[in-house]
Design a protein around this motif. Sequence first.
Motif, short mmCIF file in Angstrom:
data_model
loop_
_atom_site.label_atom_id
_atom_site.label_comp_id
_atom_site.label_asym_id
_atom_site.label_seq_id
_atom_site.Cartn_x
_atom_site.Cartn_y
_atom_site.Cartn_z
N PHE A 311 -4.08 -1.95 2.37
CA PHE A 311 -5.45 -1.57 2.00
C PHE A 311 -5.49 -1.04 0.58
O PHE A 311 -6.36 -1.40 -0.21
CB PHE A 311 -5.97 -0.52 2.97
CG PHE A 311 -7.31 0.05 2.58
CD1 PHE A 311 -8.49 -0.59 2.93
CD2 PHE A 311 -7.40 1.23 1.83
CE1 PHE A 311 -9.72 -0.08 2.57
CE2 PHE A 311 -8.62 1.75 1.45
CZ PHE A 311 -9.79 1.09 1.83
N GLU A 312 -4.55 -0.18 0.23
CA GLU A 312 -4.54 0.43 -1.10
C GLU A 312 -4.33 -0.61 -2.19
O GLU A 312 -4.97 -0.57 -3.24
CB GLU A 312 -3.45 1.50 -1.17
CG GLU A 312 -3.76 2.73 -0.30
CD GLU A 312 -2.64 3.76 -0.33
OE1 GLU A 312 -1.60 3.47 -0.96
OE2 GLU A 312 -2.82 4.83 0.27
N GLU A 313 -3.44 -1.57 -1.93
CA GLU A 313 -3.21 -2.63 -2.91
C GLU A 313 -4.46 -3.46 -3.14
O GLU A 313 -4.84 -3.73 -4.29
CB GLU A 313 -2.06 -3.53 -2.45
CG GLU A 313 -0.68 -2.87 -2.52
CD GLU A 313 0.41 -3.76 -1.99
OE1 GLU A 313 0.12 -4.94 -1.66
OE2 GLU A 313 1.57 -3.30 -1.88
N LYS A 314 -5.11 -3.85 -2.05
CA LYS A 314 -6.33 -4.66 -2.17
C LYS A 314 -7.46 -3.86 -2.80
O LYS A 314 -8.25 -4.39 -3.60
CB LYS A 314 -6.74 -5.18 -0.80
CG LYS A 314 -5.78 -6.23 -0.24
CD LYS A 314 -6.22 -6.72 1.14
CE LYS A 314 -5.25 -7.76 1.66
NZ LYS A 314 -5.64 -8.23 3.02
N TYR A 315 -7.56 -2.57 -2.45
CA TYR A 315 -8.61 -1.70 -3.00
C TYR A 315 -8.47 -1.58 -4.51
O TYR A 315 -9.46 -1.68 -5.25
CB TYR A 315 -8.53 -0.33 -2.33
CG TYR A 315 -9.57 0.67 -2.81
CD1 TYR A 315 -10.82 0.74 -2.20
CD2 TYR A 315 -9.29 1.54 -3.86
CE1 TYR A 315 -11.79 1.66 -2.62
CE2 TYR A 315 -10.24 2.46 -4.30
CZ TYR A 315 -11.48 2.51 -3.67
OH TYR A 315 -12.43 3.42 -4.11
N LEU A 411 -12.74 8.52 -7.87
CA LEU A 411 -11.63 9.35 -8.34
C LEU A 411 -10.35 8.53 -8.35
O LEU A 411 -10.38 7.31 -8.17
CB LEU A 411 -11.50 10.58 -7.43
CG LEU A 411 -12.76 11.45 -7.29
CD1 LEU A 411 -12.50 12.58 -6.31
CD2 LEU A 411 -13.20 11.99 -8.64
N GLU A 412 -9.22 9.19 -8.54
CA GLU A 412 -7.94 8.48 -8.58
C GLU A 412 -7.59 7.91 -7.20
O GLU A 412 -8.01 8.42 -6.17
CB GLU A 412 -6.83 9.42 -9.05
CG GLU A 412 -6.98 9.86 -10.51
CD GLU A 412 -5.83 10.75 -10.96
OE1 GLU A 412 -4.97 11.08 -10.10
OE2 GLU A 412 -5.79 11.11 -12.14
N GLU A 413 -6.79 6.83 -7.26
CA GLU A 413 -6.33 6.13 -6.05
C GLU A 413 -7.54 5.67 -5.24
O GLU A 413 -8.43 5.00 -5.78
CB GLU A 413 -5.38 7.02 -5.25
CG GLU A 413 -4.12 7.39 -6.04
CD GLU A 413 -3.18 8.30 -5.28
OE1 GLU A 413 -3.61 8.92 -4.28
OE2 GLU A 413 -2.02 8.41 -5.70
N THR A 414 -7.61 6.05 -3.96
CA THR A 414 -8.74 5.60 -3.12
C THR A 414 -9.74 6.72 -2.88
O THR A 414 -10.61 6.60 -2.01
CB THR A 414 -8.22 5.08 -1.76
OG1 THR A 414 -7.53 6.14 -1.09
CG2 THR A 414 -7.29 3.90 -1.94
N ASN A 415 -9.66 7.80 -3.62
CA ASN A 415 -10.51 8.97 -3.39
C ASN A 415 -11.85 8.84 -4.10
O ASN A 415 -11.99 8.13 -5.10
CB ASN A 415 -9.80 10.24 -3.87
CG ASN A 415 -8.49 10.46 -3.12
OD1 ASN A 415 -8.44 10.38 -1.90
ND2 ASN A 415 -7.41 10.73 -3.86
N PHE A 416 -12.85 9.53 -3.58
CA PHE A 416 -14.19 9.57 -4.18
C PHE A 416 -14.94 10.76 -3.63
O PHE A 416 -14.58 11.34 -2.60
CB PHE A 416 -14.95 8.27 -3.87
CG PHE A 416 -15.26 8.06 -2.41
CD1 PHE A 416 -16.49 8.45 -1.87
CD2 PHE A 416 -14.33 7.46 -1.57
CE1 PHE A 416 -16.77 8.26 -0.53
CE2 PHE A 416 -14.62 7.26 -0.22
CZ PHE A 416 -15.83 7.68 0.31
N VAL A 417 -16.01 11.14 -4.32
CA VAL A 417 -16.96 12.13 -3.82
C VAL A 417 -18.36 11.54 -3.93
O VAL A 417 -18.59 10.65 -4.77
CB VAL A 417 -16.88 13.47 -4.60
CG1 VAL A 417 -15.57 14.18 -4.33
CG2 VAL A 417 -17.09 13.25 -6.10
#
Length: 423
Positions: A311-315, A411-417
């Motif tokens: 998931f992280e790679e595709k994201y 945000l960084e990686e898969t994070n967000f607010v």
Amino acid sequence: MKKNILVGIIILVILIILVLGILIIDRKQANKEHIQEGIHQFEETKEEMTISEMVEPKKVYALELLINYYMNDIIITIEESEEEATQEREILKQLGIGTDKQFLSQNAYSLELNEKNTLYFVKGEFIYRILDDAKNRKKQGAILTLTVDKENQTFDILPYRQEFSNLIDYQEEILDSKIVNVEALKKVNKEIQENYFNYYSDIEVTDEEMAKRYYQDYKRNALYFTEEAYKRIEEEYKQIRFPTFSKYQEYLYELKDEMEEAELVKYGVDEKGQYTLMDNLQNSYFIRKSTRNTMDYKIMLDSYTIKTEDFEEKYNELSSYKKVEINAHIFLQMLNTRDYENAYKLLDPNFKKNNFNTLEEFKNYATNHLLHTSIETSASIHQEGTVFVYDLKLRDNDNNTQSMTIIMKLLEETNFVMSFSIE
């Protein structure tokens, strides 16, 4: 004279003892050879009677379908007299359970008796409906023996009952050892007469049918056998999402009424044979086959609690706009499953401070003002400085509609607010 007679008697006794000794030695040797021959024959018979565990879920499910399709007619009508069938129905009634029942397989074993007959041991459990109580069920473990006559394309089912214990030993240790009683097997090695109920044909199970089987099994357990459903949840996922059984019970309590009406609408299967399911409430289920037995599985109830490397790679390869869309759908999925705690964690700190100082305040607002089981009907995204604005139009299963604007910062990686429009 007397001395000669005495000597003769002694010699005769010695000769008799010698002859008897020779006969005993010969007999022991013959017995030893016979015993060794018998052991050799028994070992050969044991090897011929070894049970093979079936490892393909679709083939086990095909037997389950066959059993359920004919079960009530065969077990009640053919294997029992009408008097016995009436007695069984009366016993079930006294126990408070209905005569309608379903057999669910766990695993199965096969045994080729000869070129004509195949024997299947199907291990599982019966599910009974409780009389006058549509929201409860009872389970009973069972092992059914299915005998197939491939030449005549007929089959016979022996139910799991005490009176059949002399015919086939149903105890689990027999299945564990993979060896069955040879003499007992001779009793089922027979031509099975054709009747209206027992025509046999190979059933080709599709991926769609298998997906429905997994979905219905989890749904049934969640509604009627909650502890069993909890055991099905993948361990790492469980520790994060539902670390206690009471936490899982709270989750089900929120969704139970909707779950009763839910239906599978989409499915997918990857190259490893793992299933991704979605129901009409927009809930996702990820089925991972277990190694414990053929029909066993583990399940995850969302895609966001544990983000896989895939998931992280595709994201990370997606555009910012696509990332915003995926993240917004994660937030909506949390609302759909009443996962308010994780949804609250996604909110921008200033937005929370101004609107929802506590999780309880957010939960109350979401319960009363936001749609659940929502489906996106239209959407548009545009960027304003460092944030993205995602305008959505939503509809739920009762055709209620709602407009929502989500403002998101990646945000960084898969994070967000994020924040959202308040009514």
